[in-house]
Scaffold this active site. Structure first.
Site, PDB file in Angstrom:
ATOM      1  N   SER A   1     -47.888  67.436 -45.540  1.00 32.32           N
ATOM      2  CA  SER A   1     -47.521  67.235 -44.138  1.00 32.32           C
ATOM      3  C   SER A   1     -46.442  66.163 -44.029  1.00 32.32           C
ATOM      4  O   SER A   1     -46.176  65.433 -44.981  1.00 32.32           O
ATOM      5  CB  SER A   1     -48.770  66.777 -43.374  1.00 32.32           C
ATOM      6  N   SER A   2     -45.822  66.084 -42.864  1.00 37.37           N
ATOM      7  CA  SER A   2     -44.903  64.977 -42.572  1.00 37.37           C
ATOM      8  C   SER A   2     -45.470  64.068 -41.475  1.00 37.37           C
ATOM      9  O   SER A   2     -44.792  63.141 -41.027  1.00 37.37           O
ATOM     10  CB  SER A   2     -43.555  65.523 -42.085  1.00 37.37           C
TER      11      SER A   2
ATOM     12  N   ASP B   1     -46.529  75.184 -44.547  1.00 40.89           N
ATOM     13  CA  ASP B   1     -46.220  73.821 -45.012  1.00 40.89           C
ATOM     14  C   ASP B   1     -46.376  73.686 -46.530  1.00 40.89           C
ATOM     15  O   ASP B   1     -45.989  72.673 -47.104  1.00 40.89           O
ATOM     16  CB  ASP B   1     -47.083  72.778 -44.286  1.00 40.89           C
TER      17      ASP B   1
ATOM     18  N   THR C   1     -51.916  69.146 -35.268  1.00 39.16           N
ATOM     19  CA  THR C   1     -50.928  70.224 -35.291  1.00 39.16           C
ATOM     20  C   THR C   1     -51.508  71.620 -35.461  1.00 39.16           C
ATOM     21  O   THR C   1     -52.584  71.780 -36.051  1.00 39.16           O
ATOM     22  CB  THR C   1     -49.919  69.981 -36.451  1.00 39.16           C
TER      23      THR C   1
ATOM     24  N   GLY D   1     -42.762  67.020 -34.700  1.00 37.94           N
ATOM     25  CA  GLY D   1     -41.377  67.258 -35.112  1.00 37.94           C
ATOM     26  C   GLY D   1     -41.201  67.646 -36.563  1.00 37.94           C
ATOM     27  O   GLY D   1     -40.091  67.532 -37.091  1.00 37.94           O
ATOM     28  N   GLY D   2     -42.272  68.078 -37.257  1.00 41.25           N
ATOM     29  CA  GLY D   2     -42.111  68.521 -38.644  1.00 41.25           C
ATOM     30  C   GLY D   2     -41.485  67.428 -39.494  1.00 41.25           C
ATOM     31  O   GLY D   2     -41.890  66.269 -39.441  1.00 41.25           O
TER      32      GLY D   2
ATOM     33  N   ARG E   1     -56.685  67.611 -42.319  1.00 41.89           N
ATOM     34  CA  ARG E   1     -55.660  68.607 -42.578  1.00 41.89           C
ATOM     35  C   ARG E   1     -56.319  69.940 -42.942  1.00 41.89           C
ATOM     36  O   ARG E   1     -57.363  69.951 -43.621  1.00 41.89           O
ATOM     37  CB  ARG E   1     -54.815  68.104 -43.756  1.00 41.89           C
TER      38      ARG E   1
ATOM     39  N   THR F   1     -46.276  69.983 -32.964  1.00 44.50           N
ATOM     40  CA  THR F   1     -47.369  69.146 -33.397  1.00 44.50           C
ATOM     41  C   THR F   1     -47.529  68.248 -32.207  1.00 44.50           C
ATOM     42  O   THR F   1     -46.742  68.328 -31.270  1.00 44.50           O
ATOM     43  CB  THR F   1     -46.902  68.435 -34.705  1.00 44.50           C
TER      44      THR F   1
ATOM     45  N   ASN G   1     -48.916  73.555 -36.522  1.00 44.05           N
ATOM     46  CA  ASN G   1     -47.640  73.776 -37.199  1.00 44.05           C
ATOM     47  C   ASN G   1     -46.620  74.305 -36.201  1.00 44.05           C
ATOM     48  O   ASN G   1     -46.119  73.568 -35.373  1.00 44.05           O
ATOM     49  CB  ASN G   1     -47.768  74.669 -38.435  1.00 44.05           C
TER      50      ASN G   1
HETATM   51  N1  GLY Z   1     -46.959  70.991 -39.582  1.00 51.06           N
HETATM   52  C1  GLY Z   1     -46.124  69.878 -39.585  1.00 51.06           C
HETATM   53  C2  GLY Z   1     -46.559  68.820 -40.534  1.00 51.06           C
HETATM   54  O1  GLY Z   1     -47.728  68.715 -40.844  1.00 51.06           O
HETATM   55  O2  GLY Z   1     -45.739  68.076 -40.999  1.00 51.06           O
END
Ligand code: GLY
Length: 574
Positions: free
Chosen positions: A456-457, A427, A403, A478-479, A113, A385, A405
């Site tokens: 993050s998701s 984020d 990603t 998809g965030g 990340r 992503t 983002n």
């Molecule tokens: N940028 C989307 C995530 O990391 O959830």
């Protein structure tokens, strides 16, 4: 490693390259034609399979495995290829997570990340009156986190079998000699043209004189040179030397914060996986700094105690239960989850059966529970992503979500280095209670701090059967819709008995606590929507949710692989 055998190259720095349509990208022992390719959405293979966002990248992954590479080799080569051919999310200027299970039983999770630059500060996106300046965290130089992808590739390399030079060569060739773009890519590049011009300080290969159209060749010569530096010097070819100089020079042109020290100090981290049982299955997913694994665990464990299959697929009863579970999981996300190196995330409690079942104590099967009445549990945490699912013939499973983002990240291309930087700073929670691009709310746990990873998701996930053998590899962009999409896809397969492509083709729905609404894809059942509204839910139609890439291992050992119909996503294998 043989270099590409290109016959005719016509290039000038000022005009788009026009290239003979017979050139091939050479991967060990095979050739991939980057100008003529088709998109295969789903297939069953005997040995190995790849699903990802672009057919050229999935073909390269399969070819690498045919020639003796394993799933980790393919993972490296596919990510690098996507950095060239899937410009809106594939990247070397972003970050990601890898969750893998080796055939010998070892689980590996790698966190690459992005991090906040050292000069970042908690209120850096607030004006003097304390108002949030959301554009600054989303576009341009100040929105960029320190990229992690290249460090992630090198953290993956010890598990691979082939030399890195071999794995990066197809990406170099694709960047240097170009590839034909799809209709979807042409329209997406055209739609982002103005933003590239506003946020990049020099002309970029992604902007063409006139409109892009399907079949045009996209050449990224500066990106090819950057990839060659990584090929020659390893991670130092990115984090130090010329590439680092170019990144920092780009930062200085505007108000970007990334320094040479930030780049040199970046490290990928080996984390413990977020592993839990669902009935007879073992689910392995990503732990913080992603919220994905914890949310998935909470959602699946709420389903475990209910006969969801007997309610019927996307019947109002099953949808309502899933929505209420999603509402509660996202309320927890907003308070408890952040980078574990900076914030004590109560993972054990959040994933414990007792805590999770208590969260549903106020569930009412006849009506919506308003989000105003739901707080985080009481404890003594363009949606672009991209996801890659891979299995090789030995049974090594790799699930990667990576990603920039936003679609095309910050829209800032590093001058002279040819790659896009992320806008991952968005984020973070830039101000408590102010929603980010995905409408997600956060607080102290996810506040900005130098060196910290933003929450993050992303939910790269593996499922093992009751004998601990490979069963499913899944993930999606998809965030905030990522964990809910993975959740619904797993429930479609494990509870509703669907195959991989049926499971991903079904319309999805999403609830994230705030805003208090159920978002549904256009194809979602109208009768169910009507019944949800009658129970007090606000239901809104929205664009597509997620792009799942799923591999399901059949009882006879064959690999059923499916790529999402919502994009150019494609499968390959043998
Ligand atoms: N940028 C989307 C995530 O990391 O959830």
């Amino acid at each position: 490693m043989k270099k590409s055998i290109l016959l005719i190259i016509v290039y000038t720095a000022f005009i788009q390259l026009s290239i003979a349509q017979s050139q091939k990208i050479v991967v060990p022992g095979g050739a991939v034609d980057p100008y003529h390719y088709t998109i295969e959405k789903s297939k069953v293979y005997t040995n190995a399979a790849v699903a990802c966002a672009h057919p050229l990248a999935s073909t390269i992954g399969a070819e690498i495995m045919k020639q003796g590479g394993n799933a980790f080799d393919a993972a490296i080569a596919v990510q690098l290829a996507l950095a060239v051919v899937y410009t809106n999310a594939g990247n070397i200027g972003g970050g990601g997570f890898l969750v893998a299970k080796q055939a010998n039983g070892k689980t590996i999770t790698i966190d690459y990340r992005e991090t906040a630059p050292k000069k970042a500060s908690r209120d850096m996106y607030l004006d003097e009156k304390g108002n949030a300046l959301t554009d600054l965290s989303l576009f341009g130089h100040k929105s960029c986190g320190v990229p992690g992808t290249v460090a992630g590739l090198f953290a993956t390399l010890p598990y691979a079998a082939l030399p890195f030079k071999t794995l990066i060569q197809p990406a170099i060739d694709l960047a240097e000699f170009g590839y034909s773009i799809t209709e979807g890519e042409a329209s997406s590049l055209n739609a982002t043209r103005k933003s590239f011009e506003e946020n990049s300080t020099a002309p970029t290969a992604l902007v063409k004189k006139g409109e892009w159209k399907a079949g045009d060749t996209l050449v990224q010569r500066e990106l090819a040179e950057t990839l060659k530096r990584i090929q020659d010097k390893g991670a130092k070819g990115f984090y130090e030397g010329k590439t680092a100089d170019l990144i920092v020079a780009e930062m200085k042109k505007q108000d970007g914060l990334i320094s040479k020290k930030d780049l040199k100090n970046y490290t990928a981290k080996i984390r413990s996986a977020l592993e839990f049982r669902y009935k007879d299955y073992t689910v392995i997913s990503m732990a913080p700094p992603s919220s994905g694994g914890i949310i998935l665990c909470q959602l699946m464990k709420i389903m475990e105690t209910k006969p969801v299959a007997s309610y019927g697929f996307q019947n109002v009863k099953s949808v309502q239960l899933m929505v209420e579970a999603e509402r509660r999981a996202f309320a927890d996300r907003s308070v408890y989850m952040g980078d574990p190196d900076f914030w004590k995330v109560p993972v054990k409690t959040l994933t414990s059966d007792t805590y999770i079942q208590n969260r549903m104590a106020d569930f009412d099967s006849t009506r919506a529970t308003p989000s105003t009445g739901i707080k985080a549990g009481n404890i003594n945490e363009s949606e672009e992503t991209t996801h890659i699912s891979i299995i090789d013939k030995e049974g090594n499973m790799v699930s990667i979500t990576t990603t920039l983002n936003n679609s095309y990240g910050s829209r800032t291309v590093v001058f002279g280095a040819g790659f896009l930087l992320n806008d991952e700073m968005d984020d973070f929670s830039i101000k408590p209670g102010v929603p980010n691009m995905y409408g997600a709310i956060g607080g102290e746990a996810n506040a900005i701090h130098p060196g910290k990873r933003m929450l993050s998701s992303m939910t790269p996930t593996l499922v093992l059967d009751k004998n601990m053998n490979p069963l499913i590899i899944a993930g999606t962009p998809g965030g905030t819709t990522i964990p809910t999409s993975v959740f619904q896809t797993l429930i479609n397969i494990l509870e509703f008995g669907m195959n991989a492509s049926e499971a991903i083709n079904k319309p999805k729905f999403h609830h994230q606590w705030l805003p208090d609404e159920v978002m549904v894809e256009k194809e979602f059942d109208q009768e169910t929507i009507k019944q949800l509204r009658a129970m007090g839910y606000t239901v809104t139609e929205r664009g597509q949710i997620g792009r799942m890439e799923v591999i399901r291992i059949l009882p006879d050992g064959r690999r059923e692989v499916a790529a999402d119909p919502r994009g150019d996503d494609a499968v390959n294998g043998f």
